[in-house]
Design a protein around this motif. Structure first.
Motif, PDB file in Angstrom:
ATOM      1  N   SER A   2      13.186  45.642 -13.982  1.00 21.83           N
ATOM      2  CA  SER A   2      14.065  46.790 -14.233  1.00 21.83           C
ATOM      3  C   SER A   2      13.446  48.148 -13.900  1.00 21.83           C
ATOM      4  CB  SER A   2      14.519  46.791 -15.695  1.00 21.83           C
ATOM      5  OG  SER A   2      13.436  47.011 -16.573  1.00 21.83           O
ATOM      6  N   SER A  36      15.855  51.131 -17.890  1.00 19.74           N
ATOM      7  CA  SER A  36      16.870  50.270 -17.252  1.00 19.74           C
ATOM      8  C   SER A  36      16.842  48.848 -17.796  1.00 19.74           C
ATOM      9  CB  SER A  36      16.684  50.251 -15.724  1.00 19.74           C
ATOM     10  OG  SER A  36      17.217  51.397 -15.129  1.00 19.74           O
ATOM     11  N   LEU A  79      14.455  49.932 -10.880  1.00 18.13           N
ATOM     12  CA  LEU A  79      15.858  50.338 -10.930  1.00 18.13           C
ATOM     13  C   LEU A  79      16.025  51.722 -11.548  1.00 18.13           C
ATOM     14  CD1 LEU A  79      17.509  46.971 -12.050  1.00 18.13           C
ATOM     15  CD2 LEU A  79      17.494  47.985  -9.760  1.00 18.13           C
ATOM     16  N   ILE A  80      14.978  52.218 -12.224  1.00 24.30           N
ATOM     17  CA  ILE A  80      15.052  53.565 -12.802  1.00 24.30           C
ATOM     18  C   ILE A  80      15.119  54.608 -11.691  1.00 24.30           C
ATOM     19  CG2 ILE A  80      13.954  55.273 -14.278  1.00 24.30           C
ATOM     20  CD1 ILE A  80      12.583  52.956 -15.717  1.00 24.30           C
ATOM     21  N   ASP A 118      19.814  46.308 -17.367  1.00 19.98           N
ATOM     22  CA  ASP A 118      19.912  45.526 -16.135  1.00 19.98           C
ATOM     23  C   ASP A 118      19.050  44.275 -16.219  1.00 19.98           C
ATOM     24  OD1 ASP A 118      21.657  47.226 -14.454  1.00 19.98           O
ATOM     25  OD2 ASP A 118      20.046  48.679 -14.676  1.00 19.98           O
ATOM     26  N   ALA A 125      18.352  54.279  -9.907  1.00 20.45           N
ATOM     27  CA  ALA A 125      19.469  54.896 -10.620  1.00 20.45           C
ATOM     28  C   ALA A 125      19.417  56.416 -10.502  1.00 20.45           C
ATOM     29  CB  ALA A 125      19.441  54.480 -12.091  1.00 20.45           C
ATOM     30  N   PRO A 185      19.174  55.446 -18.184  1.00 24.31           N
ATOM     31  CA  PRO A 185      18.255  54.494 -17.536  1.00 24.31           C
ATOM     32  C   PRO A 185      16.797  54.924 -17.612  1.00 24.31           C
ATOM     33  CG  PRO A 185      19.549  55.677 -15.887  1.00 24.31           C
ATOM     34  CD  PRO A 185      20.155  55.989 -17.214  1.00 24.31           C
TER      35      PRO A 185
END
Length: 463
Positions: free
Chosen positions: A211, A61, A214-215, A64, A218, A56
Motif C-alpha cells: 500500500s 493507504s 499507493l500513497i 487498499d 494517490a 491516504p
C-alpha cells in the motif's frame, strides 16, 4: 457464472446503489451554486479536497491493502485487525499535530470539524474496502445510497434554512460519512472482525509494502485532479476556483460510471486472477471504451444548455471549461482500467511512476498556462496530464498491441479532441457542426460493436 456475467452482475449491484447516490450528489451542485458564493464554494471544495488527499497519507493507504489481501483469501479478521492499528496511529498523529494544523490559514476557522471529517472518512474508507472484499456488495450500495440521501437532507437544513455557509457544508459531510461508517460497521458485522489478538505484524508489514507506493500514487492522482484549484487560488483567487469546481462537477457524470465500473472490475480482475494478456481483458476494454465514448459525446452535446438551465447567473460561463475536463475524465477512466492490472500483479511501484510523470506535466503546465489564459489553462493542463499517464500505462502494459479495432478507436479519440476544442473556444457552438462530430463518433462505435459481435460469433462457432 462466467466472467462476463459475473462482471455484469457486480457492476449492476454496485451501480444500483452507487449511481443513485452519486447522481444525487451531482444534483447538489446547482443547490450549492444558489446558497454558496463562488468564493465560499471554492473554499468548501478546497477543504474537502484537502481531506481526500490527507486520508491516504495518514492511513498509509492501508484500506487498499485490506481489499487486496482479503481478496487473496487471507483470514479477514487478521487483515482487518492489523489495519485498525494504522487508524489508531493516525488519530495519535493528528492529536500531536494539533498545534501546527490550527495555524494553517485554510482550515484554522474550521479545525475541529475538519479533523473530525478526516477521521470519519478514513474509517469509512477502510470499512468500505473490507465490505467490498467480503463480497457484500448489496450492503455496500445501500449504505452509499442512504448516505447520499442524508447528505442532501443535511445540506438542505444547514444551507437553506440555517444559512451556515461553509460550516454547514462541512457539518453535512460529517453527518453523512459518519452514518456511512456506522451502517457498514454494524450492517456487515465488522465488530466481529476486530481483535487485538488477531493483529499480525508480519502481515501488516506485507500489506504496507503493497500500500505504501499507493500513497504517492494517490497524491499524484490528486495533483492532476485538484492541484489546479490551489494554483488558480494563488493567481486568480477563490472565486475562480469556485467556477472551476462547478465546471469540474459536470464531467463527474462520467466519473460516476467509471467509479462503479472500476469497483466491479477490480473485484473480477483481482479475484479471478485476470491478466492483461487475457483476451477477456481486451474485450472488456472494448465495451468499456464504447460506452465512455458515447457518454462523453452525449455530455458534449448538452453541456451549454445544461449549464444555463441548472446553475445560477454567477456560474453561467462555466460550460466553456467543461470540454477539456470531460476528455481528461475519459482519459482518467482509461488509465484506471489499466491500473487494475498493476494492482492484480502487485506492481504498485510501476503504477506510482506513471502517475508521477503525468503529475509533473500537469503542475508544470498549470503554472505556465493559468497566468495567461486563466481557468482554461487549468483545464488544458489537467487533460494533458491524464493523457501522458494513460499513454505511459498503455506502453508499459503493452496494451497498444492488444487494443482491438485500433483504427476506429483512434479516430473516435481524434473526433472528441477536435470537438472539445471547437466547443471550448467558440462563443456559440453551431448545432450542425456538433451533429457532424456526433454522427462520426457514433458511426465509429457502431462499427466496433458490429465487428466485436462477429468476432464473438466466430469464437463460439470454433468452440
Amino acid at each position: 457464472m462466467n466472467r462476463y456475467k459475473k462482471l455484469g452482475w457486480n457492476t449492476l449491484v454496485i451501480g444500483l446503489g452507487s449511481m443513485g447516490s452519486k447522481f444525487m450528489i451531482f444534483l447538489l451542485v446547482p443547490f450549492y451554486t444558489f446558497y454558496l458564493t463562488p468564493a465560499e464554494y471554492g473554499q468548501a471544495d478546497l477543504l474537502m479536497m484537502s481531506i481526500s488527499i490527507l486520508v491516504p497519507m495518514l492511513t498509509l493507504s492501508i484500506a487498499d491493502g485490506v481489499f487486496r489481501y482479503t481478496m487473496d483469501k487471507i483470514d479477514a479478521k487478521t487483515v482487518f485487525s492489523s489495519a485498525i492499528v494504522i487508524i489508531l496511529l493516525m488519530v495519535v498523529v493528528l492529536a500531536m499535530l494539533t498545534p501546527v494544523l490550527q495555524w494553517v490559514p485554510l482550515i484554522q476557522d474550521y479545525y475541529l470539524i475538519f479533523v473530525a471529517i478526516l477521521v470519519v472518512q478514513a474509517v469509512s474508507a477502510l470499512f468500505q474496502q473490507q465490505v467490498r472484499a467480503n463480497g457484500k456488495l448489496i450492503l455496500y450500495s445501500i449504505a452509499g445510497l442512504t448516505m447520499s440521501v442524508l447528505l442532501f437532507v443535511a445540506n438542505l437544513i444547514f444551507l437553506k434554512y440555517l444559512h451556515l455557509g461553509v460550516a454547514g457544508f462541512l457539518y453535512a459531510n460529517l453527518i453523512a460519512f459518519g452514518f456511512n461508517a456506522l451502517c457498514l460497521f454494524f450492517g456487515a458485522g465488522l465488530y466481529r472482525l476486530f481483535s487485538f489478538r488477531a493483529i499480525n505484524k508480519p502481515l501488516l508489514r506485507t500489506m504496507l509494502l503493497y500500500s505504501l507506493p499507493l500513497i504517492p500514487n494517490a497524491i499524484l492522482w490528486w495533483v492532476m485532479q485538484v492541484s489546479d484549484r490551489y494554483i488558480l487560488t494563488f493567481f486568480l483567487g477563490v472565486g475562480a476556483t469556485g467556477l472551476y469546481t462547478v465546471a469540474a462537477k459536470i464531467p463527474s457524470l462520467l466519473s460516476m460510471i467509471n467509479t462503479v465500473f472500476f469497483q466491479a472490475w477490480s473485484i473480477s480482475a483481482i479475484g479471478d486472477g485476470i491478466r492483461k494478456s487475457d483476451t477477456f481483458f481486451a474485450t472488456v476494454f472494448t465495451m468499456f471504451s464504447c460506452l465512455f465514448f458515447v457518454a462523453t459525446e452525449g455530455i458534449l452535446l448538452i453541456v451549454q444548455p445544461f449549464a444555463g438551465a441548472l446553475f445560477s447567473s454567477a456560474y453561467q460561463e462555466v460550460w466553456r471549461y467543461v470540454p477539456f475536463l470531460l476528455i481528461a475524465v475519459l482519459l482518467s477512466s482509461f488509465s484506471s482500467f489499466l491500473e487494475v492490472s498493476y494492482m492484480a500483479e502487485k506492481k504498485t511501484k510501476q503504477l506510482l511512476m506513471t502517475s508521477l510523470k503525468g503529475g509533473v506535466v500537469n503542475v508544470t503546465l498549470s503554472f505556465m498556462l493559468i497566468p495567461f489564459i486563466g481557468i482554461m489553462g487549468a483545464s488544458i493542463a489537467t487533460l494533458v496530464g491524464f493523457l501522458i499517464t494513460w499513454l505511459i500505462r498503455m506502453r508499459q502494459t503493452n496494451f497498444f498491441g492488444a487494443l482491438e479495432f485500433k483504427k476506429a478507436f483512434w479516430l473516435s479519440m481524434t473526433l472528441l479532441f477536435l470537438q472539445s476544442s471547437y466547443v471550448a473556444f467558440i462563443d456559440m457552438p453551431n448545432v450542425f457542426v456538433q451533429a457532424i462530430f456526433a454522427v462520426g463518433l457514433v458511426a465509429c462505435q457502431f462499427s466496433i460493436i458490429r465487428k466485436a459481435a462477429r468476432q464473438k460469433w466466430r469464437r463460439s462457432v470454433v468452440k
